[in-house]
Write a protein that holds these residues in place. Structure first.
Motif, PDB file in Angstrom:
ATOM      1  N   GLU A  90       0.288  -1.065   0.158  1.00  0.00           N
ATOM      2  CA  GLU A  90      -0.381  -0.182   0.425  1.00  0.00           C
ATOM      3  C   GLU A  90       0.908   1.387  -0.472  1.00  0.00           C
ATOM      4  N   PHE A  91       1.633   0.990   1.280  1.00  0.00           N
ATOM      5  CA  PHE A  91       2.712   2.209   0.575  1.00  0.00           C
ATOM      6  C   PHE A  91       3.519   2.457  -0.521  1.00  0.00           C
ATOM      7  N   LEU A  92       3.684   1.668  -1.202  1.00  0.00           N
ATOM      8  CA  LEU A  92       4.594   1.522  -2.669  1.00  0.00           C
ATOM      9  C   LEU A  92       3.414   2.312  -3.587  1.00  0.00           C
ATOM     10  N   ALA A  93       2.175   1.793  -3.671  1.00  0.00           N
ATOM     11  CA  ALA A  93       0.798   1.890  -4.467  1.00  0.00           C
ATOM     12  C   ALA A  93       0.982   3.847  -4.560  1.00  0.00           C
ATOM     13  N   GLU A  94       1.061   4.323  -2.906  1.00  0.00           N
ATOM     14  CA  GLU A  94       0.928   5.689  -3.255  1.00  0.00           C
ATOM     15  C   GLU A  94       2.352   6.526  -3.288  1.00  0.00           C
ATOM     16  N   TYR A 124       3.630   9.549  -7.278  1.00  0.00           N
ATOM     17  CA  TYR A 124       4.452  10.541  -7.076  1.00  0.00           C
ATOM     18  C   TYR A 124       5.955  11.197  -8.165  1.00  0.00           C
ATOM     19  N   ARG A 125       5.862   9.411  -8.972  1.00  0.00           N
ATOM     20  CA  ARG A 125       6.902   8.762  -9.755  1.00  0.00           C
ATOM     21  C   ARG A 125       6.403   8.660 -11.103  1.00  0.00           C
ATOM     22  N   PRO A 126       7.100   8.266 -11.635  1.00  0.00           N
ATOM     23  CA  PRO A 126       6.583   7.748 -13.097  1.00  0.00           C
ATOM     24  C   PRO A 126       7.346   6.800 -12.917  1.00  0.00           C
ATOM     25  N   GLY A 127       6.318   5.954 -14.126  1.00  0.00           N
ATOM     26  CA  GLY A 127       6.852   4.251 -14.577  1.00  0.00           C
ATOM     27  C   GLY A 127       6.669   3.605 -14.131  1.00  0.00           C
ATOM     28  N   MET A 128       6.756   2.052 -13.039  1.00  0.00           N
ATOM     29  CA  MET A 128       6.263   1.290 -12.517  1.00  0.00           C
ATOM     30  C   MET A 128       7.003   0.804 -10.958  1.00  0.00           C
ATOM     31  N   LEU A 129       6.161   0.486 -10.117  1.00  0.00           N
ATOM     32  CA  LEU A 129       7.381   0.573  -8.591  1.00  0.00           C
ATOM     33  C   LEU A 129       5.487  -0.739  -8.576  1.00  0.00           C
ATOM     34  N   ARG A 130       6.797  -1.721  -8.026  1.00  0.00           N
ATOM     35  CA  ARG A 130       5.923  -2.749  -7.307  1.00  0.00           C
ATOM     36  C   ARG A 130       6.227  -2.961  -5.590  1.00  0.00           C
ATOM     37  N   PRO A 178      15.665  -0.741   2.493  1.00  0.00           N
ATOM     38  CA  PRO A 178      16.802  -1.789   3.322  1.00  0.00           C
ATOM     39  C   PRO A 178      16.777  -1.436   4.606  1.00  0.00           C
ATOM     40  N   SER A 179      17.378  -0.106   5.200  1.00  0.00           N
ATOM     41  CA  SER A 179      17.673   0.688   6.222  1.00  0.00           C
ATOM     42  C   SER A 179      16.609   0.376   7.399  1.00  0.00           C
ATOM     43  N   VAL A 180      15.167   0.047   7.201  1.00  0.00           N
ATOM     44  CA  VAL A 180      14.116  -0.163   7.556  1.00  0.00           C
ATOM     45  C   VAL A 180      13.333  -1.357   7.699  1.00  0.00           C
ATOM     46  N   LEU A 181      13.677  -1.643   6.447  1.00  0.00           N
ATOM     47  CA  LEU A 181      12.846  -3.662   6.477  1.00  0.00           C
ATOM     48  C   LEU A 181      13.555  -4.924   5.422  1.00  0.00           C
ATOM     49  N   PRO A 182      13.688  -6.196   5.907  1.00  0.00           N
ATOM     50  CA  PRO A 182      14.351  -6.803   5.434  1.00  0.00           C
ATOM     51  C   PRO A 182      13.821  -6.773   3.783  1.00  0.00           C
ATOM     52  N   VAL A 183      14.636  -5.831   2.968  1.00  0.00           N
ATOM     53  CA  VAL A 183      14.269  -5.551   1.673  1.00  0.00           C
ATOM     54  C   VAL A 183      15.196  -5.237   0.672  1.00  0.00           C
ATOM     55  N   SER A 184      15.068  -5.357  -0.632  1.00  0.00           N
ATOM     56  CA  SER A 184      16.110  -4.952  -1.136  1.00  0.00           C
ATOM     57  C   SER A 184      15.368  -4.733  -2.649  1.00  0.00           C
ATOM     58  N   VAL A 185      15.802  -2.785  -3.306  1.00  0.00           N
ATOM     59  CA  VAL A 185      15.504  -2.609  -4.071  1.00  0.00           C
ATOM     60  C   VAL A 185      16.266  -2.607  -5.519  1.00  0.00           C
ATOM     61  N   GLN A 186      15.091  -3.597  -6.426  1.00  0.00           N
ATOM     62  CA  GLN A 186      15.425  -3.979  -7.992  1.00  0.00           C
ATOM     63  C   GLN A 186      15.451  -3.086  -8.738  1.00  0.00           C
ATOM     64  N   TRP A 187      16.440  -2.625  -9.721  1.00  0.00           N
ATOM     65  CA  TRP A 187      16.036  -1.971 -10.576  1.00  0.00           C
ATOM     66  C   TRP A 187      16.331  -2.572 -12.186  1.00  0.00           C
ATOM     67  N   ARG A 188      14.544  -2.421 -12.929  1.00  0.00           N
ATOM     68  CA  ARG A 188      15.491  -2.961 -14.294  1.00  0.00           C
ATOM     69  C   ARG A 188      15.021  -1.698 -15.283  1.00  0.00           C
ATOM     70  N   THR A 189      15.135  -1.239 -15.148  1.00  0.00           N
ATOM     71  CA  THR A 189      14.966   0.863 -15.791  1.00  0.00           C
ATOM     72  C   THR A 189      14.956   1.551 -14.861  1.00  0.00           C
ATOM     73  N   TRP A 226      11.201   1.686 -13.712  1.00  0.00           N
ATOM     74  CA  TRP A 226      11.174   0.109 -13.476  1.00  0.00           C
ATOM     75  C   TRP A 226      11.877  -0.321 -12.004  1.00  0.00           C
ATOM     76  N   ALA A 227      10.882  -0.282 -11.033  1.00  0.00           N
ATOM     77  CA  ALA A 227      11.444  -0.552  -9.936  1.00  0.00           C
ATOM     78  C   ALA A 227      10.512  -1.797  -9.274  1.00  0.00           C
ATOM     79  N   THR A 228      11.010  -2.917  -8.135  1.00  0.00           N
ATOM     80  CA  THR A 228      11.358  -3.556  -7.434  1.00  0.00           C
ATOM     81  C   THR A 228      11.152  -3.980  -5.811  1.00  0.00           C
ATOM     82  N   VAL A 229      10.474  -3.947  -5.030  1.00  0.00           N
ATOM     83  CA  VAL A 229      11.276  -3.792  -3.933  1.00  0.00           C
ATOM     84  C   VAL A 229      11.073  -5.527  -3.402  1.00  0.00           C
ATOM     85  N   VAL A 230      11.716  -6.325  -3.370  1.00  0.00           N
ATOM     86  CA  VAL A 230      12.348  -7.475  -3.048  1.00  0.00           C
ATOM     87  C   VAL A 230      12.646  -8.584  -1.628  1.00  0.00           C
TER      88      VAL A 230
END
Length: 341
Positions: A276-280, A284-290, A317-328, A331-335
């Motif tokens: 829900e946070f990423l959807a919001e 505020y940024r162009p492209g795909m974020l999920r 990544p400093s507040v959650l056990p996640v990483s951000v993968q950038w395809r372009t 186009w970013a995916t939080v994994v």
């Protein structure tokens, strides 16, 4: 008529006045009608040569009409070219039609109405903000409106009422009267796809969602009417927020801190799901974020500055056990962190 700006910016970056754009629309109306006599042709040529802005506006109009023509007899080009062939509509209607088409082309910088699809209603709106942009306008009656990211409104002010039509996105409205003038007696309403919000001398936010409208009152009160004639009318007071569809208005609840954080350039999260946070944030940024479904339910809290959405992603990544993968870049995916590569 209330307006958000007296100027337009051409794709070249040149800024022209609304008066110049309207004059160019008038010349186009006349020339495409087939009714221009030799003297009017000469006056048109003189008008083009009188100022560089005139020529710039005309060159842009020609590019719009050229694009419309290249797509065949679609509604936009037909509306312009049919004046001389199928009887004349009233001059005011003819001028208005041409201005709508030309203004849309000027606003988009690409002749948007030449295409067969696209969100042209928002692109040709009176007041607009781009993705990630927030803009404020002071209207002639003293009303202040602030547009959140990717928002658009049309203004319909006349002798009896003031209407702000929310085409898409989110706005804040603050009713004020212009300096030195008495309070405007005309009712002020914000209209959405689901109904109408009448200002009772107030500051409030309105957001157009899919099939519903969200309203929050920061000062004074508003009156909400759903679009259905059978729907209830509800007064919403300061500190309250609600949602409504075309039939019903939900029971009000207390405003939370997230409601108007955007007006201060902030995005607030309070134990909010990551997806829900990423959807919001994606608004505020162009492209795909999920978010990867494995970590979509993680929750986070914090206050994030909207001026730099890349920085927000970099802090995750400093507040959650996640990483951000950038395809372009867009186009970013939080994994999950263990999937980082």
């Amino acid at each position: 008529m209330a307006t958000c700006s007296d100027t337009l910016t051409l794709p070249s970056g040149r800024v022209i006045s609304r008066a110049t754009a309207d004059a160019a629309a008038d010349w186009l109306t006349l020339l495409m009608s087939g009714e221009a006599v030799e003297e009017q042709q000469r006056q048109w040529s003189q008008w083009r040569q009188a100022h560089a802005d005139h020529e710039a506006a005309w060159q842009h109009i020609e590019s719009i009409v050229g694009r419309m023509k290249s797509f065949g007899p679609g509604p936009a080009y037909t509306a312009l070219s049919s004046y001389g062939a199928s009887g004349r509509p009233p001059s005011a209607a003819r001028r208005r039609t041409t201005q709508v088409l030309v203004w849309a082309g000027l606003a988009t910088g690409a002749g948007l109405l030449a295409s067969r699809t696209g969100p042209w209603q928002a692109r040709m709106a009176d007041c607009r903000s781009a993705t990630g942009e927030q803009r404020s306008f002071a209207l002639e009656d003293g009303t202040q409106i602030m547009l959140n990211t990717g928002s658009a409104v049309n203004l319909r002010f006349d002798a009896s009422e003031r209407r702000i039509l929310l085409v898409e996105g989110e706005i804040m409205v603050a009713t004020r009267h212009a300096p030195g003038l008495a309070a405007d007696p005309r009712p002020l309403r914000v209209e959405t796809a689901e109904g109408s919000i009448r200002s009772l001398g107030t500051r409030f936010t309105v957001r157009q969602r899919s099939g519903r409208t969200s309203v929050a009152v920061l000062e004074s009160a508003v009156e909400i009417s759903s679009r259905s004639a059978l729907g209830p009318t509800r007064v919403l007071h300061a500190g309250e927020q609600t949602q409504f569809n075309r039939e019903t208005v939900e029971t009000p609840r207390a405003i939370d801190e997230q409601t108007d954080a955007w007006t201060r350039g902030q995005l607030l999260a309070d134990e909010q799901r990551l997806d829900e946070f990423l959807a919001e944030l994606g608004r505020y940024r162009p492209g795909m974020l999920r978010a990867d479904p494995q970590i979509a339910g993680l929750r986070l809290s914090g206050v994030f500055p909207l001026a730099d959405t890349d920085r927000i992603l970099a802090t995750l990544p400093s507040v959650l056990p996640v990483s951000v993968q950038w395809r372009t870049r867009f186009w970013a995916t939080v994994v999950p962190a263990d999937q980082a590569r």
